[in-house]
Scaffold this motif. Structure first.
Motif, PDB file in Angstrom:
ATOM      1  N   GLY A 115     109.493  15.974 -57.960  1.00  0.00           N
ATOM      2  CA  GLY A 115     109.352  15.882 -56.509  1.00  0.00           C
ATOM      3  C   GLY A 115     108.671  17.062 -55.858  1.00  0.00           C
ATOM      4  N   GLY A 116     108.259  18.062 -56.646  1.00  0.00           N
ATOM      5  CA  GLY A 116     107.571  19.218 -56.061  1.00  0.00           C
ATOM      6  C   GLY A 116     108.483  20.102 -55.248  1.00  0.00           C
ATOM      7  N   SER A 117     107.879  20.868 -54.339  1.00  0.00           N
ATOM      8  CA  SER A 117     108.630  21.865 -53.576  1.00  0.00           C
ATOM      9  C   SER A 117     109.562  21.250 -52.535  1.00  0.00           C
ATOM     10  CB  SER A 117     107.656  22.829 -52.887  1.00  0.00           C
ATOM     11  OG  SER A 117     106.744  22.121 -52.065  1.00  0.00           O
ATOM     12  N   SER A 118     109.410  19.955 -52.252  1.00  0.00           N
ATOM     13  CA  SER A 118     110.272  19.331 -51.242  1.00  0.00           C
ATOM     14  C   SER A 118     111.734  19.281 -51.676  1.00  0.00           C
ATOM     15  CB  SER A 118     109.783  17.905 -50.938  1.00  0.00           C
ATOM     16  OG  SER A 118     109.877  17.080 -52.088  1.00  0.00           O
ATOM     17  N   LEU A 119     111.982  19.378 -52.993  1.00  0.00           N
ATOM     18  CA  LEU A 119     113.350  19.315 -53.509  1.00  0.00           C
ATOM     19  C   LEU A 119     113.791  20.651 -54.109  1.00  0.00           C
ATOM     20  CD1 LEU A 119     113.263  15.810 -55.256  1.00  0.00           C
ATOM     21  CD2 LEU A 119     114.091  16.361 -52.970  1.00  0.00           C
ATOM     22  N   ALA A 120     113.149  21.726 -53.683  1.00  0.00           N
ATOM     23  CA  ALA A 120     113.403  23.049 -54.275  1.00  0.00           C
ATOM     24  C   ALA A 120     114.865  23.465 -54.197  1.00  0.00           C
ATOM     25  CB  ALA A 120     112.526  24.100 -53.595  1.00  0.00           C
ATOM     26  N   GLN A 121     115.584  23.043 -53.170  1.00  0.00           N
ATOM     27  CA  GLN A 121     116.977  23.462 -53.002  1.00  0.00           C
ATOM     28  C   GLN A 121     117.885  22.967 -54.120  1.00  0.00           C
ATOM     29  OE1 GLN A 121     118.105  22.208 -49.056  1.00  0.00           O
ATOM     30  NE2 GLN A 121     117.306  24.061 -48.110  1.00  0.00           N
ATOM     31  N   LEU A 122     117.445  21.947 -54.868  1.00  0.00           N
ATOM     32  CA  LEU A 122     118.259  21.429 -55.971  1.00  0.00           C
ATOM     33  C   LEU A 122     118.366  22.423 -57.123  1.00  0.00           C
ATOM     34  CD1 LEU A 122     117.168  17.672 -56.162  1.00  0.00           C
ATOM     35  CD2 LEU A 122     119.179  18.649 -55.067  1.00  0.00           C
ATOM     36  N   VAL A 123     117.575  23.484 -57.081  1.00  0.00           N
ATOM     37  CA  VAL A 123     117.662  24.528 -58.102  1.00  0.00           C
ATOM     38  C   VAL A 123     119.063  25.133 -58.130  1.00  0.00           C
ATOM     39  CG1 VAL A 123     116.822  26.847 -58.690  1.00  0.00           C
ATOM     40  CG2 VAL A 123     115.200  25.059 -58.086  1.00  0.00           C
ATOM     41  N   ASP A 124     119.761  25.087 -57.006  1.00  0.00           N
ATOM     42  CA  ASP A 124     121.127  25.622 -56.931  1.00  0.00           C
ATOM     43  C   ASP A 124     122.067  24.961 -57.939  1.00  0.00           C
ATOM     44  OD1 ASP A 124     120.896  27.582 -55.041  1.00  0.00           O
ATOM     45  OD2 ASP A 124     121.309  26.272 -53.347  1.00  0.00           O
ATOM     46  N   ILE A 125     121.770  23.721 -58.312  1.00  0.00           N
ATOM     47  CA  ILE A 125     122.694  22.963 -59.165  1.00  0.00           C
ATOM     48  C   ILE A 125     122.772  23.532 -60.582  1.00  0.00           C
ATOM     49  CG2 ILE A 125     123.148  20.694 -60.193  1.00  0.00           C
ATOM     50  CD1 ILE A 125     122.049  19.446 -57.616  1.00  0.00           C
ATOM     51  N   PRO A 126     121.646  23.734 -61.282  1.00  0.00           N
ATOM     52  CA  PRO A 126     121.758  24.285 -62.647  1.00  0.00           C
ATOM     53  C   PRO A 126     121.924  25.799 -62.715  1.00  0.00           C
ATOM     54  CG  PRO A 126     119.469  23.754 -62.160  1.00  0.00           C
ATOM     55  CD  PRO A 126     120.272  23.273 -60.990  1.00  0.00           C
TER      56      PRO A 126
ATOM     57  N   LEU B 231     104.201  28.309 -55.263  1.00  0.00           N
ATOM     58  CA  LEU B 231     104.827  29.511 -55.802  1.00  0.00           C
ATOM     59  C   LEU B 231     105.751  30.166 -54.790  1.00  0.00           C
ATOM     60  CD1 LEU B 231     102.242  31.526 -57.960  1.00  0.00           C
ATOM     61  CD2 LEU B 231     104.579  30.902 -58.577  1.00  0.00           C
ATOM     62  N   GLU B 232     105.300  30.243 -53.552  1.00  0.00           N
ATOM     63  CA  GLU B 232     106.076  30.902 -52.506  1.00  0.00           C
ATOM     64  C   GLU B 232     107.409  30.201 -52.287  1.00  0.00           C
ATOM     65  OE1 GLU B 232     104.595  33.040 -48.515  1.00  0.00           O
ATOM     66  OE2 GLU B 232     104.402  30.868 -48.447  1.00  0.00           O
ATOM     67  N   VAL B 233     107.368  28.875 -52.197  1.00  0.00           N
ATOM     68  CA  VAL B 233     108.586  28.099 -51.960  1.00  0.00           C
ATOM     69  C   VAL B 233     109.569  28.266 -53.120  1.00  0.00           C
ATOM     70  CG1 VAL B 233     109.542  25.763 -51.773  1.00  0.00           C
ATOM     71  CG2 VAL B 233     107.508  26.394 -50.453  1.00  0.00           C
ATOM     72  N   PHE B 234     109.075  28.121 -54.338  1.00  0.00           N
ATOM     73  CA  PHE B 234     109.976  28.186 -55.489  1.00  0.00           C
ATOM     74  C   PHE B 234     110.474  29.598 -55.773  1.00  0.00           C
ATOM     75  CE2 PHE B 234     108.341  23.931 -56.689  1.00  0.00           C
ATOM     76  CZ  PHE B 234     109.568  23.315 -56.833  1.00  0.00           C
TER      77      PHE B 234
ATOM     78  N   VAL C 142     110.626  23.859 -62.926  1.00  0.00           N
ATOM     79  CA  VAL C 142     110.270  23.403 -61.588  1.00  0.00           C
ATOM     80  C   VAL C 142     108.758  23.560 -61.409  1.00  0.00           C
ATOM     81  CG1 VAL C 142     112.520  24.126 -60.681  1.00  0.00           C
ATOM     82  CG2 VAL C 142     110.573  25.693 -60.542  1.00  0.00           C
ATOM     83  N   GLY C 143     108.250  23.160 -60.242  1.00  0.00           N
ATOM     84  CA  GLY C 143     106.839  23.395 -59.972  1.00  0.00           C
ATOM     85  C   GLY C 143     106.148  22.267 -59.253  1.00  0.00           C
ATOM     86  N   SER C 144     104.831  22.273 -59.334  1.00  0.00           N
ATOM     87  CA  SER C 144     104.000  21.299 -58.627  1.00  0.00           C
ATOM     88  C   SER C 144     104.297  19.889 -59.103  1.00  0.00           C
ATOM     89  CB  SER C 144     102.514  21.600 -58.863  1.00  0.00           C
ATOM     90  OG  SER C 144     102.187  22.925 -58.534  1.00  0.00           O
ATOM     91  N   GLN C 145     104.155  18.951 -58.189  1.00  0.00           N
ATOM     92  CA  GLN C 145     104.345  17.553 -58.544  1.00  0.00           C
ATOM     93  C   GLN C 145     103.179  17.097 -59.426  1.00  0.00           C
ATOM     94  OE1 GLN C 145     105.035  15.136 -55.129  1.00  0.00           O
ATOM     95  NE2 GLN C 145     106.012  13.503 -56.268  1.00  0.00           N
ATOM     96  N   ASN C 146     103.492  16.358 -60.478  1.00  0.00           N
ATOM     97  CA  ASN C 146     102.486  15.836 -61.407  1.00  0.00           C
ATOM     98  C   ASN C 146     101.667  16.943 -62.077  1.00  0.00           C
ATOM     99  OD1 ASN C 146     103.140  13.116 -60.691  1.00  0.00           O
ATOM    100  ND2 ASN C 146     101.874  13.332 -58.847  1.00  0.00           N
ATOM    101  N   ALA C 147     102.300  18.088 -62.320  1.00  0.00           N
ATOM    102  CA  ALA C 147     101.605  19.199 -62.979  1.00  0.00           C
ATOM    103  C   ALA C 147     101.702  19.114 -64.500  1.00  0.00           C
ATOM    104  CB  ALA C 147     102.175  20.533 -62.510  1.00  0.00           C
ATOM    105  N   GLY C 148     102.551  18.214 -65.005  1.00  0.00           N
ATOM    106  CA  GLY C 148     102.703  18.069 -66.443  1.00  0.00           C
ATOM    107  C   GLY C 148     103.997  18.638 -66.987  1.00  0.00           C
ATOM    108  N   LYS C 149     105.022  18.763 -66.131  1.00  0.00           N
ATOM    109  CA  LYS C 149     106.298  19.332 -66.576  1.00  0.00           C
ATOM    110  C   LYS C 149     106.944  18.464 -67.658  1.00  0.00           C
ATOM    111  CE  LYS C 149     108.019  19.417 -62.380  1.00  0.00           C
ATOM    112  NZ  LYS C 149     106.819  18.992 -61.628  1.00  0.00           N
ATOM    113  N   SER C 150     106.953  17.151 -67.442  1.00  0.00           N
ATOM    114  CA  SER C 150     107.569  16.248 -68.419  1.00  0.00           C
ATOM    115  C   SER C 150     106.820  16.273 -69.745  1.00  0.00           C
ATOM    116  CB  SER C 150     107.604  14.819 -67.863  1.00  0.00           C
ATOM    117  OG  SER C 150     108.404  14.747 -66.698  1.00  0.00           O
ATOM    118  N   SER C 151     105.495  16.340 -69.678  1.00  0.00           N
ATOM    119  CA  SER C 151     104.688  16.416 -70.902  1.00  0.00           C
ATOM    120  C   SER C 151     104.990  17.704 -71.651  1.00  0.00           C
ATOM    121  CB  SER C 151     103.196  16.358 -70.552  1.00  0.00           C
ATOM    122  OG  SER C 151     102.877  15.154 -69.900  1.00  0.00           O
ATOM    123  N   PHE C 152     105.146  18.773 -70.905  1.00  0.00           N
ATOM    124  CA  PHE C 152     105.448  20.072 -71.494  1.00  0.00           C
ATOM    125  C   PHE C 152     106.792  20.030 -72.237  1.00  0.00           C
ATOM    126  CE2 PHE C 152     107.568  24.227 -70.980  1.00  0.00           C
ATOM    127  CZ  PHE C 152     106.666  25.044 -71.644  1.00  0.00           C
ATOM    128  N   VAL C 153     107.817  19.477 -71.588  1.00  0.00           N
ATOM    129  CA  VAL C 153     109.144  19.390 -72.205  1.00  0.00           C
ATOM    130  C   VAL C 153     109.109  18.462 -73.423  1.00  0.00           C
ATOM    131  CG1 VAL C 153     111.543  18.683 -71.853  1.00  0.00           C
ATOM    132  CG2 VAL C 153     110.318  19.881 -70.038  1.00  0.00           C
TER     133      VAL C 153
END
Length: 365
Positions: free
Chosen positions: A102-113, A140-143, A50-61
């Motif tokens: 989607g950044g922190s706006s979709l943080a609640q989806l963490v419940d799924i995995p 950081l605070e939100v996540f 998870v994390g910031s939008q457009n921070a490079g998560k997909s590139s990292f994976v």
């Protein structure tokens, strides 16, 4: 006579089945014991990124999976996986990777995995955009709040049926520090592995040295007190990609990770959980004038207010121009109607909270 023979055969068949079942269970117990003795688990793992939008998560994976990088932004939760063969006798381990866009706006989806069934084999990565320091704290605070809520909810369910699992996770979380760590009273480690990654280091490295020092100290404090590892990353640095792949593989398959230790704010940070200390991190950066204006009730508030004296916090809008909810291609009248209702309820809840906060401040003033 024949009737007696039939009964005897049935009895023998049941006994043989019981013997076979017991033998199979014994073999399985021995196999698990050997795996645990080697510090390995023949179980599937889960990594939630998870994390910031457009921070490079997909590139990292993509770097870890050695796959071609997607040319589109991640929408919601996206799933992929990786497998590693541990040997002919140990079979394969699958790492289930969940990336939240989607950044922190979709943080609640963490419940799924993060579920009760998988929480003990789950790790979390929070990737931040170092090029936008004004968003670091809020993200950081939100996540952190949502991850703790999801993990605690899953562990509560686990504890009801298998409390020993929670005890083992707690022991493992504290093992990184040791029960006699000088910062023990200040620590609240997450009970599953957590890694905080600062992405876009290639942009961040050109920041003013004083800004980099403040960002590094703040991230070190948050990582240390939450029992997290901390590292910086850039897809433009082969060395940082190499260390990131080793870290990812360690979370996914229990392989060896880098043993380097870098706490110098002028260089990319690489700090394993449990290897830092508040004494080494130092106090928050505050001038004598700022000290008189700070009114913090606990250390985390002190660090937040200190960070805010240098960087004006920016809260990303929950819905931007690229929000899929506004895309006409995804129109769903029933769903959109329910979402509008929930948005209205959320806004009312937010107003009530603000009202209660103002009333509280008036009472203590």
């Amino acid at each position: 006579m024949s009737s007696s023979t039939v009964v005897t055969n049935r009895t023998n068949f049941k006994d043989l089945w019981s013997v076979a079942t017991d033998e199979k269970a014994k073999i399985e117990d021995e196999r698990i014991a050997k795996l645990e003795a080697l510090g390995k688990q023949d179980e599937d793992t889960t990594i939630v990124i998870v994390g910031s939008q457009n921070a490079g998560k997909s590139s990292f994976v993509s770097r870890f999976l050695d796959r071609e990088e997607r040319k589109r932004s991640t929408i919601g939760l996206e799933y992929t996986y990786s497998r590693m063969t541990k040997g002919a006798k140990l079979g394969k381990t699958t790492c289930n990777c969940w990336e939240l866009g989607g950044g922190s706006s979709l943080a609640q989806l963490v419940d799924i995995p993060i579920t009760a069934q998988r929480v003990s084999q789950t790790s979390v990565i929070i990737m931040l955009d170092l090029s936008k320091p004004e968003e670091l704290w809020t993200t950081l605070e939100v996540f952190m709040k949502q991850i703790r809520r999801s993990v605690n909810g899953a562990l509560t369910k686990v504890k009801a049926t298998n409390p020993s699992v929670v005890g083992k996770l707690d022991h493992k979380a504290w093992l990184k520090f040791g029960r006699k760590h000088p910062d023990k009273d200040m620590l609240n480690p997450l009970l599953i592995p957590l890694v905080i990654i600062g992405g876009k280091y290639d942009i961040y490295q050109d920041f003013d040295p004083e800004k980099k020092k403040i960002i590094c100290k703040t991230l070190r404090f948050i990582a240390h007190t939450n029992g997290a590892s901390l590292m910086f990353f850039s897809i433009k640095s082969d060395a940082l990609v190499h260390h990131a792949k080793l870290m990812f593989s360690n979370l996914a398959f229990g392989t060896e990770q880098s043993v380097i230790d870098s706490k110098d704010y002028t260089k990319p940070l690489y700090i394993l959980a449990g290897s830092d200390s508040l004494g080494h991190i130092g106090a928050p950066s505050l001038s004598s004038g700022d000290l008189g204006r700070i009114n913090a009730r606990n250390p985390i508030e002190l660090w937040k207010q200190a960070f805010c004296t240098f960087f004006e916090l920016h809260v990303s809008p929950t819905q931007g121009d690229d929000d899929p909810c506004k895309d006409k291609k995804y129109l769903e009248p029933v769903v959109d109607s329910m979402k509008a209702q929930k948005d209205e309820e959320l806004e009312q809840y937010r107003r009530n909270c603000e009202k209660e906060q103002k009333q509280f401040l008036q009472r203590i003033a």
